[in-house]
Write an enzyme that holds these catalytic residues in place. Structure first.
Site, PDB file in Angstrom:
ATOM      1  N   GLY A  97       0.832  -1.449   0.183  1.00  0.00           N
ATOM      2  CA  GLY A  97       0.260  -0.095   0.015  1.00  0.00           C
ATOM      3  C   GLY A  97       0.803   1.162   0.006  1.00  0.00           C
ATOM      4  O   GLY A  97       0.414   2.309  -0.283  1.00  0.00           O
ATOM      5  N   ARG A  98       1.998   1.100   0.400  1.00  0.00           N
ATOM      6  CA  ARG A  98       2.758   2.400   0.282  1.00  0.00           C
ATOM      7  C   ARG A  98       4.311   1.947  -0.042  1.00  0.00           C
ATOM      8  O   ARG A  98       5.307   2.498   0.486  1.00  0.00           O
ATOM      9  CB  ARG A  98       2.960   2.885   1.552  1.00  0.00           C
ATOM     10  CG  ARG A  98       3.355   2.098   2.879  1.00  0.00           C
ATOM     11  CD  ARG A  98       3.254   3.034   4.061  1.00  0.00           C
ATOM     12  NE  ARG A  98       3.524   2.243   5.256  1.00  0.00           N
ATOM     13  CZ  ARG A  98       4.091   2.435   6.472  1.00  0.00           C
ATOM     14  NH1 ARG A  98       4.271   3.837   6.528  1.00  0.00           N
ATOM     15  NH2 ARG A  98       4.168   1.922   7.559  1.00  0.00           N
ATOM     16  N   LYS A 117       9.699   2.305   0.546  1.00  0.00           N
ATOM     17  CA  LYS A 117       8.856   2.048   1.270  1.00  0.00           C
ATOM     18  C   LYS A 117       8.542   3.581   1.701  1.00  0.00           C
ATOM     19  O   LYS A 117       9.388   4.298   2.285  1.00  0.00           O
ATOM     20  CB  LYS A 117       9.310   1.375   2.532  1.00  0.00           C
ATOM     21  CG  LYS A 117       7.946   1.263   3.491  1.00  0.00           C
ATOM     22  CD  LYS A 117       8.378   0.142   4.904  1.00  0.00           C
ATOM     23  CE  LYS A 117       7.247   0.283   5.520  1.00  0.00           C
ATOM     24  NZ  LYS A 117       7.396  -0.674   6.820  1.00  0.00           N
ATOM     25  N   ASP A 129      -2.736   6.864   2.813  1.00  0.00           N
ATOM     26  CA  ASP A 129      -2.256   8.062   1.745  1.00  0.00           C
ATOM     27  C   ASP A 129      -0.883   7.387   1.127  1.00  0.00           C
ATOM     28  O   ASP A 129      -0.483   8.216   0.252  1.00  0.00           O
ATOM     29  CB  ASP A 129      -2.065   9.206   2.480  1.00  0.00           C
ATOM     30  CG  ASP A 129      -0.967   9.212   3.777  1.00  0.00           C
ATOM     31  OD1 ASP A 129      -0.052   8.145   3.623  1.00  0.00           O
ATOM     32  OD2 ASP A 129      -0.900   9.960   4.717  1.00  0.00           O
ATOM     33  N   ARG A 180      15.031  -0.083   0.583  1.00  0.00           N
ATOM     34  CA  ARG A 180      15.566  -1.420   1.376  1.00  0.00           C
ATOM     35  C   ARG A 180      15.742  -2.559   0.528  1.00  0.00           C
ATOM     36  O   ARG A 180      15.090  -2.487  -0.736  1.00  0.00           O
ATOM     37  CB  ARG A 180      14.357  -1.779   2.549  1.00  0.00           C
ATOM     38  CG  ARG A 180      12.956  -1.836   1.887  1.00  0.00           C
ATOM     39  CD  ARG A 180      12.168  -2.338   3.012  1.00  0.00           C
ATOM     40  NE  ARG A 180      10.720  -2.525   2.659  1.00  0.00           N
ATOM     41  CZ  ARG A 180       9.806  -3.085   3.419  1.00  0.00           C
ATOM     42  NH1 ARG A 180      10.014  -2.957   4.742  1.00  0.00           N
ATOM     43  NH2 ARG A 180       8.546  -3.551   2.939  1.00  0.00           N
ATOM     44  N   ARG A 187       5.889 -12.863   0.699  1.00  0.00           N
ATOM     45  CA  ARG A 187       5.372 -13.108   2.271  1.00  0.00           C
ATOM     46  C   ARG A 187       4.567 -14.080   2.267  1.00  0.00           C
ATOM     47  O   ARG A 187       3.860 -14.779   1.119  1.00  0.00           O
ATOM     48  CB  ARG A 187       4.960 -11.897   2.752  1.00  0.00           C
ATOM     49  CG  ARG A 187       5.384 -10.506   2.533  1.00  0.00           C
ATOM     50  CD  ARG A 187       4.676  -9.429   2.316  1.00  0.00           C
ATOM     51  NE  ARG A 187       5.123  -7.842   2.081  1.00  0.00           N
ATOM     52  CZ  ARG A 187       5.314  -7.134   2.949  1.00  0.00           C
ATOM     53  NH1 ARG A 187       4.833  -7.226   4.290  1.00  0.00           N
ATOM     54  NH2 ARG A 187       6.272  -6.049   2.606  1.00  0.00           N
ATOM     55  N   ASP A 261       1.035 -11.268   6.802  1.00  0.00           N
ATOM     56  CA  ASP A 261       1.371 -10.526   5.581  1.00  0.00           C
ATOM     57  C   ASP A 261       2.774  -9.702   6.090  1.00  0.00           C
ATOM     58  O   ASP A 261       3.243  -9.226   5.207  1.00  0.00           O
ATOM     59  CB  ASP A 261       0.521  -9.432   5.237  1.00  0.00           C
ATOM     60  CG  ASP A 261       0.097  -8.458   6.238  1.00  0.00           C
ATOM     61  OD1 ASP A 261      -0.592  -8.851   7.255  1.00  0.00           O
ATOM     62  OD2 ASP A 261       0.447  -7.348   6.036  1.00  0.00           O
ATOM     63  N   ASP A 271       9.375  -5.573   7.856  1.00  0.00           N
ATOM     64  CA  ASP A 271       8.394  -4.481   8.095  1.00  0.00           C
ATOM     65  C   ASP A 271       8.515  -4.190   9.719  1.00  0.00           C
ATOM     66  O   ASP A 271       8.025  -4.704  10.601  1.00  0.00           O
ATOM     67  CB  ASP A 271       6.892  -5.027   7.876  1.00  0.00           C
ATOM     68  CG  ASP A 271       6.579  -4.949   6.488  1.00  0.00           C
ATOM     69  OD1 ASP A 271       7.590  -4.540   5.626  1.00  0.00           O
ATOM     70  OD2 ASP A 271       5.609  -5.224   6.031  1.00  0.00           O
TER      71      ASP A 271
END
Length: 494
Positions: A97-98, A117, A129, A180, A187, A261, A271
């Site tokens: 999503g980002r 990221k 957003d 990264r 995943r 995830d 993450d």
């Protein structure tokens, strides 16, 4: 400004293997570039994996790539789709999503995917957003180096780019992007997404096995045995995940949001959000303020990983795997975790081997630390010198008598091995870090970076690259927060 190729890599070095999958696996779209980006820090160790030099890191081309203004030659960036369980509840379709996958680069350290990221909205952003704030980006950047320095498998951060772009979270903050690296960002959730689509699941299985698990392949090229291959893959992912959990536990590391995830198929730490390295030890410590039920507490992490692996196994049923075969693959988790945990704890204690009778000593160690709220990192670190400087180690405990009783038993165990004390002390100091990324240290670096000063980031990166070796000026970074210091609260917005 339209994206343009960054001439950091030769075209022969660059590809995007994920883009060769069917279009349903991803959405191809460029990142949203940061406005007036500033390179806050670059990680030479990570960059060297791709063959980048110090001069490359100082170049405008590097900044443009890491800020989303440029792309790898011949590759269209993409965001991948996956699904998963969040806090134990099926969340359905998720995805990057980002984050944007820029492509794969082959360098001296191997082939690594480069991912931005915090690089803008994608079709998988849901209500988000697509931005990441400087606060969370600094935390991820430092955490990946902390884990790499400890020898714990992790994604690696190559660059941290800040900007003045405003982002609203609890307060108004500024946007940042972390660049990264990982051999793959696949995943558990990628497999969960295709749990009811045998053909697509087979494509994903073939892709993952061919690139990263070739030894798991069963059958022939003309007639692959996908159920057998999937079970072998699951068994290997179980082994890697079990070893990772043992390393997390022995470092006092809490991930904070172990959703399916956020679990890497390669067994990497993936993450970094509301994570934490424990100061005062509590077995049931919860580092994520959002986790009100304590699902992801320190002492729950191995069981959560096993639960997540079971969800991964369920997603493989569509390939025709027999439930009994999947259960057999899952069964190896506990034995591999205990093997890695016992071996790691033996090393931290300075033992040459682990004996069954050591289990009671180990259990009582955790009980002692928990009851006394002793500092996790320093309790291990000072133990190497406790035979000749017991006062320093005992000073970590509110009740020195209880600690002294445990120490007597521990020293009796050391005497059984007849290992020379200098050799033992040196071995212990090689595996028990002096410096970890304590939350108050990360917060100090964040506050400085918010004022445009990246000095603390650079200092922490240098310390965390070699966390077991005392470094000049490092003493303040080896201490827990002051007793009267305000607690640093982290949550899913972190």
């Amino acid at each position: 400004m339209s994206p343009h190729p960054a001439p950091l890599f030769a075209a022969s070095q660059v590809a995007c293997s994920f883009a060769r999958l069917p279009a349903a696996f991803y959405a191809a779209l460029p990142p949203r570039p940061l406005d007036q980006p500033r390179l806050l820090h670059a990680n030479p160790q990570a960059a060297a994996l791709l063959g980048l030099s110090a001069a490359d890191l100082d170049s405008a081309d590097f900044l443009e790539l890491c800020a989303g203004h440029a792309r790898l030659p011949g590759v269209t960036p993409l965001a991948t789709v996956y699904s998963g369980h969040q806090f134990g509840v099926w969340a359905g379709q998720l995805g990057d999503g980002r984050a944007h996958l820029l492509g794969d680069v082959r360098g001296p350290g191997g082939t690594f995917e480069i991912q931005l990221k915090g690089s803008g909205r994608t079709p998988y952003s849901r209500m988000g957003d697509g931005w990441a704030v400087l606060r969370s980006s600094v935390r991820e950047y430092l955490a990946s180096q902390a884990m790499a320095g400890l020898g714990i498998p992790t994604t690696q951060a190559m660059a941290l780019v800040g900007s003045q772009d405003p982002v609203m979270r609890e307060t108004l903050e500024t946007a940042a992007v972390v660049t990264r690296l990982a051999p793959s960002f696949v995943r558990f959730g990628h497999f969960q997404h295709w749990a009811r689509s045998p053909d697509m699941q087979a494509i994903l299985l073939d892709y993952v096995v061919a690139h990263w698990f070739p030894d798991c392949f069963q059958g022939t090229a003309a007639q692959p045995d996908r159920p057998a291959t999937a079970c072998r893959l699951l068994a290997e992912v179980c082994r890697r995940t079990a070893r990772l959990m043992a390393q997390w536990q022995l470092a006092g590391f809490c991930h904070g949001v172990m959703n399916t995830d956020n679990m890497s198929i390669l067994g990497l730490t993936l993450d970094y959000g509301p994570y934490g390295f424990m100061d005062a030890f509590q077995a049931n410590h919860v580092c994520n303020h959002t986790d009100t039920l304590g699902r992801y507490a320190w002492n729950a992490q191995p069981a959560v990983a096993q639960w997540n692996l079971t969800r991964l196994a369920e997603s493989l049923l569509c390939l025709g795997c027999a439930p009994a075969d999947l259960e057999a693959a899952l069964a190896g988790f506990e034995s591999e975790f205990l093997r890695a945990y016992h071996q790691g704890l033996a090393h931290k204690f300075g033992f040459t081997d682990w004996r069954p009778e050591d289990a009671a000593l180990g259990d009582d160690w955790w009980a002692l630390l928990h009851a006394q709220r002793a500092d996790f990192t320093l309790a291990f670190r000072y133990l190497s010198q406790a035979d000749r400087d017991p006062a320093r180690w005992l000073g970590l405990f509110a009740d020195p008598a209880a600690a002294r009783a445990w120490l007597t038993r521990y020293q009796a165990r050391l005497a059984q091995a007849a290992r020379p004390a200098p050799q033992r002390r040196a071995a212990m100091d090689r595996v028990n870090p002096l410096y970890v990324l304590r939350n108050h240290l990360a917060q100090r670096a964040i506050q400085a970076a918010q004022q445009g000063d990246a000095t603390e980031i650079a200092r922490l990166m240098a310390l965390l690259q070699d966390p077991c070796t005392p470094q000049p000026g490092g003493d303040p970074y080896a201490q827990p927060p002051a007793a009267d210091a305000a607690a640093v609260v982290v949550s899913c917005s972190s």
